[in-house]
Design a protein around this motif. Structure first.
Motif, PDB file in Angstrom:
ATOM      1  N   VAL A   1      -6.457  -6.917   4.676  1.00  0.00           N
ATOM      2  CA  VAL A   1      -5.834  -7.534   3.503  1.00  0.00           C
ATOM      3  C   VAL A   1      -4.646  -8.368   3.969  1.00  0.00           C
ATOM      4  O   VAL A   1      -3.729  -7.864   4.613  1.00  0.00           O
ATOM      5  CB  VAL A   1      -5.384  -6.463   2.488  1.00  0.00           C
ATOM      6  CG1 VAL A   1      -4.642  -7.125   1.320  1.00  0.00           C
ATOM      7  CG2 VAL A   1      -6.589  -5.670   1.983  1.00  0.00           C
TER       8      VAL A   1
ATOM      9  N   TRP B   1      -1.612 -10.466   2.881  1.00  0.00           N
ATOM     10  CA  TRP B   1      -0.728 -10.651   1.717  1.00  0.00           C
ATOM     11  C   TRP B   1       0.108 -11.917   1.909  1.00  0.00           C
ATOM     12  O   TRP B   1       1.017 -11.942   2.735  1.00  0.00           O
ATOM     13  CB  TRP B   1       0.157  -9.412   1.579  1.00  0.00           C
ATOM     14  CG  TRP B   1       1.091  -9.416   0.406  1.00  0.00           C
ATOM     15  CD1 TRP B   1       1.117 -10.281  -0.653  1.00  0.00           C
ATOM     16  CD2 TRP B   1       2.151  -8.481   0.181  1.00  0.00           C
ATOM     17  NE1 TRP B   1       2.113  -9.938  -1.526  1.00  0.00           N
ATOM     18  CE2 TRP B   1       2.770  -8.842  -1.042  1.00  0.00           C
ATOM     19  CE3 TRP B   1       2.637  -7.366   0.884  1.00  0.00           C
ATOM     20  CZ2 TRP B   1       3.854  -8.138  -1.568  1.00  0.00           C
ATOM     21  CZ3 TRP B   1       3.714  -6.670   0.364  1.00  0.00           C
ATOM     22  CH2 TRP B   1       4.307  -7.063  -0.857  1.00  0.00           C
TER      23      TRP B   1
ATOM     24  N   THR C   1       2.507  -2.231  -5.486  1.00  0.00           N
ATOM     25  CA  THR C   1       1.885  -0.960  -5.070  1.00  0.00           C
ATOM     26  C   THR C   1       0.695  -0.619  -5.975  1.00  0.00           C
ATOM     27  O   THR C   1      -0.284  -0.022  -5.503  1.00  0.00           O
ATOM     28  CB  THR C   1       2.908   0.198  -5.089  1.00  0.00           C
ATOM     29  OG1 THR C   1       3.544   0.248  -6.366  1.00  0.00           O
ATOM     30  CG2 THR C   1       3.965   0.017  -4.003  1.00  0.00           C
TER      31      THR C   1
ATOM     32  N   LEU D   1      -2.171  -2.643  -4.611  1.00  0.00           N
ATOM     33  CA  LEU D   1      -2.667  -2.065  -3.354  1.00  0.00           C
ATOM     34  C   LEU D   1      -3.453  -0.782  -3.622  1.00  0.00           C
ATOM     35  O   LEU D   1      -4.495  -0.529  -2.984  1.00  0.00           O
ATOM     36  CB  LEU D   1      -1.490  -1.790  -2.407  1.00  0.00           C
ATOM     37  CG  LEU D   1      -0.772  -3.041  -1.895  1.00  0.00           C
ATOM     38  CD1 LEU D   1       0.464  -2.668  -1.089  1.00  0.00           C
ATOM     39  CD2 LEU D   1      -1.712  -3.914  -1.062  1.00  0.00           C
TER      40      LEU D   1
ATOM     41  N   HIS E   1      -7.262   0.076  -2.627  1.00  0.00           N
ATOM     42  CA  HIS E   1      -7.567   1.295  -1.881  1.00  0.00           C
ATOM     43  C   HIS E   1      -8.688   2.066  -2.562  1.00  0.00           C
ATOM     44  O   HIS E   1      -9.601   2.588  -1.909  1.00  0.00           O
ATOM     45  CB  HIS E   1      -6.298   2.154  -1.767  1.00  0.00           C
ATOM     46  CG  HIS E   1      -6.325   3.128  -0.642  1.00  0.00           C
ATOM     47  ND1 HIS E   1      -6.635   4.455  -0.828  1.00  0.00           N
ATOM     48  CD2 HIS E   1      -6.099   2.971   0.685  1.00  0.00           C
ATOM     49  CE1 HIS E   1      -6.579   5.074   0.351  1.00  0.00           C
ATOM     50  NE2 HIS E   1      -6.262   4.189   1.284  1.00  0.00           N
TER      51      HIS E   1
ATOM     52  N   LEU F   1      -3.082  -3.919   6.275  1.00  0.00           N
ATOM     53  CA  LEU F   1      -2.305  -4.894   5.500  1.00  0.00           C
ATOM     54  C   LEU F   1      -1.501  -5.770   6.448  1.00  0.00           C
ATOM     55  O   LEU F   1      -0.849  -5.267   7.368  1.00  0.00           O
ATOM     56  CB  LEU F   1      -1.369  -4.148   4.531  1.00  0.00           C
ATOM     57  CG  LEU F   1      -0.496  -5.012   3.611  1.00  0.00           C
ATOM     58  CD1 LEU F   1      -1.357  -5.854   2.664  1.00  0.00           C
ATOM     59  CD2 LEU F   1       0.466  -4.129   2.809  1.00  0.00           C
TER      60      LEU F   1
ATOM     61  N   VAL G   1       6.465  -0.702  -1.005  1.00  0.00           N
ATOM     62  CA  VAL G   1       5.145  -0.953  -0.406  1.00  0.00           C
ATOM     63  C   VAL G   1       5.019  -0.184   0.917  1.00  0.00           C
ATOM     64  O   VAL G   1       3.989   0.436   1.201  1.00  0.00           O
ATOM     65  CB  VAL G   1       4.913  -2.466  -0.194  1.00  0.00           C
ATOM     66  CG1 VAL G   1       3.714  -2.723   0.716  1.00  0.00           C
ATOM     67  CG2 VAL G   1       4.729  -3.166  -1.537  1.00  0.00           C
TER      68      VAL G   1
ATOM     69  N   CYS H   1       2.288   2.580   1.812  1.00  0.00           N
ATOM     70  CA  CYS H   1       1.417   2.461   2.990  1.00  0.00           C
ATOM     71  C   CYS H   1       1.487   3.720   3.842  1.00  0.00           C
ATOM     72  O   CYS H   1       0.453   4.248   4.286  1.00  0.00           O
ATOM     73  CB  CYS H   1       1.808   1.241   3.828  1.00  0.00           C
ATOM     74  SG  CYS H   1       1.362  -0.332   3.058  1.00  0.00           S
TER      75      CYS H   1
ATOM     76  N   TRP I   1       0.690  -1.389   7.848  1.00  0.00           N
ATOM     77  CA  TRP I   1       1.173  -2.700   7.380  1.00  0.00           C
ATOM     78  C   TRP I   1       1.871  -3.385   8.541  1.00  0.00           C
ATOM     79  O   TRP I   1       2.890  -2.908   9.019  1.00  0.00           O
ATOM     80  CB  TRP I   1       2.135  -2.516   6.203  1.00  0.00           C
ATOM     81  CG  TRP I   1       2.713  -3.792   5.662  1.00  0.00           C
ATOM     82  CD1 TRP I   1       2.248  -5.052   5.842  1.00  0.00           C
ATOM     83  CD2 TRP I   1       3.880  -3.913   4.832  1.00  0.00           C
ATOM     84  NE1 TRP I   1       3.047  -5.961   5.179  1.00  0.00           N
ATOM     85  CE2 TRP I   1       4.058  -5.290   4.552  1.00  0.00           C
ATOM     86  CE3 TRP I   1       4.793  -2.993   4.300  1.00  0.00           C
ATOM     87  CZ2 TRP I   1       5.106  -5.764   3.764  1.00  0.00           C
ATOM     88  CZ3 TRP I   1       5.830  -3.478   3.519  1.00  0.00           C
ATOM     89  CH2 TRP I   1       5.976  -4.854   3.252  1.00  0.00           C
TER      90      TRP I   1
END
Length: 530
Positions: free
Chosen positions: A11, A13, A85, A88, A92, A100, A118, A122, A129
């Motif tokens: 992903v 971002w 969040t 995300l 998920h 991420l 975030v 994670c 991330w």
DNA sequence: AGTGCAGTTGACTTT
DNA sequence: TAAAGTCAACTGCAC
């Protein structure tokens, strides 16, 4: 740390980095597996006091081109509205674990908190991330001495090309986006029809035209609002939204320089080399200022030098402060050049740097307003609003850093210097179009004659006495701080050496802005010339 | 031709 | 990315 499996969804971002070249997270994510490029349209972000409709509109133009780029490669940019969040968590639930990717962001307090939320999410979900640097700003910088070197190291590598191969999710494989559209975006302000347009295409065209011809007289033409609109790069909004990277700019400048150096000096346009040098140094400062906010996020909210606390009213505005603030915000201070700059800014979302400094200085000194409200107003007016540049600048221009010399502008002098014929004034202040000659700089001098426009306001303050009062107050506070600092330095040299107590003393001295080491002054100072 | 003088310029200091 | 004040050196000009 979980290993990144080759097949795991990546992903990506997109934040304020709306481009596909020189984009390390895009390259890394594309190498690692199937890609889901994502933009989160966060209502809470647009509800912040520094956010404006023009920012969102500019960003969306960039997002349109980004989406088109992914579509030309079989994918699409997934745009979703919601809270990060929550978004995300939805991914998920749909795809299982993922990796991420994003750039590091030096944003405002809100985005800082959002990123921490975030990161917590994670960690809780075992999602890795990866945040990669996006410019010369160094996260968790310890030693500011080496920063300039680090900047050069960041800039030297060639800008990354767009990834040749990527396997984006096809548009039909993306999650439905409309679920979170229920969260409305509230905006009270209007977009600006005369603002610059967003998007990578615009950014590249501006860079090209600036280096090809517009910027040849940058050095001498950046100061006046009459010439600056064309002679300045106008890349700032693109740098703020990442439709162009700082490194791409730096390399284009280096390229241009080497082309000119290969040419006989007398064939180079006059001033072009000096202009190029001047522009490059500004690209350096761009990161230099953002570094300040990165290292000290509180700069957004309170004086870097706490010794200036309480100098101006930090509480609720008095009725008279509100009157002065309103006059300033609406471009009705009665000072033609100040009003012309403010109204031009309202209309276009841009004004040159010197005039920004004058506007902020006028609010802080002559109107004696604390910088916070004026800074928020300007944040919404500047299409190129970049928190990391904005707040350090606002504080410098208000004289509350303690390390910069006081720059108290005289708006009449600036007017005579930068707009001698009153062309810029008459362009943006129609009430004054009928005023001939130099009275356009100081219409109050016309007294009550018929030559004085009835619909243009009287000056909100008396320029001479307001400037004088501000000068006295700011220098008195500076002297007071210097005195306390000196007392602190004496205490440090000769005071108790009780372990712990000295440490506390040093800490509080630093908090008060004590800078006794000259080397440190040059390090922290921003006597940015040229 | 040299002197006095008002006005200008630039370097430097102060606020 | 300042402005205003100070001071000495300089300039043009009248005598």
């Amino acid at each position: 740390m979980l290993p990144t499996l080759p097949s795991m969804l990546q992903v990506l971002w997109f934040k304020r980095d709306l481009r596909w070249t020189d984009h390390a997270p895009l390259v890394r994510a594309a190498q690692a597996g199937p890609l889901l490029p994502m933009w989160i349209d966060e209502p809470a972000a647009w509800a912040q006091r520094d956010a404006a409709t023009q920012h969102r509109a500019f960003a969306h133009e960039g997002l349109g081109e980004l989406d088109a780029w992914f579509r030309s490669r079989g994918g699409a940019l997934w745009r979703v509205r919601g809270e990060a969040t929550t978004v995300l968590a939805r991914l998920h639930a749909l795809y299982g674990s993922f990796a991420l990717w994003s750039h590091e962001e030096t944003g405002n307090g809100w985005s800082f908190d959002r990123d921490r939320a975030v990161a917590r999410w994670c960690t809780g979900q075992g999602v890795v991330w990866r945040e990669l640097p996006c410019n010369g700003v160094v996260r968790r910088l310890r030693d500011r001495d080496r920063w300039s070197q680090l900047w050069t190291q960041r800039m030297e590598p060639l800008p990354l090309p767009a990834p040749g191969h990527l396997t984006p999710l096809a548009p039909h494989e993306l999650p439905e986006a409309h679920h979170d559209d229920a969260v409305p975006i509230h905006s009270l302000d209007a977009d600006k029809p005369l603002r610059q347009r967003g998007g990578r295409g615009q950014a590249v065209a501006l860079l090209d035209s600036f280096l090809a011809w517009r910027g040849h007289r940058y050095r001498t033409e950046m100061s006046s609002p009459l010439t600056a609109a064309e002679a300045c790069s106008r890349l700032s909004a693109h740098l703020a939204w990442g439709t162009l990277s700082v490194r791409e700019c730096v390399h284009a400048v280096w390229q241009r320089r080497s082309e000119w150096l290969a040419m006989p000096a007398d064939q180079r346009p006059a001033g072009a080399m000096a202009s190029l040098r001047s522009f490059e140094s500004r690209l350096h400062w761009h990161c230099h200022f953002i570094q300040k906010l990165e290292s000290e996020p509180a700069i957004e909210f309170r004086n870097v030098n706490r010794g200036f606390d309480g100098l101006r009213n930090e509480g609720a505005l008095t009725a008279d402060e509100q009157r002065r603030l309103d006059a300033w915000c609406t471009g009705r201070t009665g000072f033609p050049f100040v009003d012309a700059c403010m109204r031009g800014l309202h209309a276009t979302g841009w004004i040159n740097f010197r005039m920004r400094a004058m506007l902020m200085s006028f609010a802080s000194y002559q109107l004696w307003l604390h910088w916070r409200e004026p800074a928020l107003f300007l944040a919404r007016q500047f299409l190129d609003y970049e928190p990391g540049i904005h707040y350090p600048q606002a504080q410098m221009q208000s004289g509350v850093t303690g390390i910069n010399t006081i720059r108290l502008y005289n708006p009449v002098k600036q007017s005579r210097d930068q707009d001698p014929e009153g062309v810029f004034i008459r362009r943006w202040v129609p009430e004054l179009r009928g005023v001939t000659g130099s009275a356009v700089h100081e219409p109050w001098l016309l007294g009550s004659t018929h030559l004085r426009p009835a619909d243009y306001p009287d000056p909100v303050v008396d320029l001479r006495s307001a400037s004088q009062q501000a000068r006295v107050l700011i220098h008195a506070r500076k002297a007071d701080i210097a005195t306390r600092q000196e007392a602190r330095a004496v205490y440090d040299r000769h005071g108790s050496r009780h372990p712990g107590r000295e440490h506390t003393a040093r800490r509080s001295a630093r908090r008060a802005g004590a800078v006794s080491d000259p080397a440190q002054i040059s390090l922290l100072g921003d006597e940015e010339e040229e």
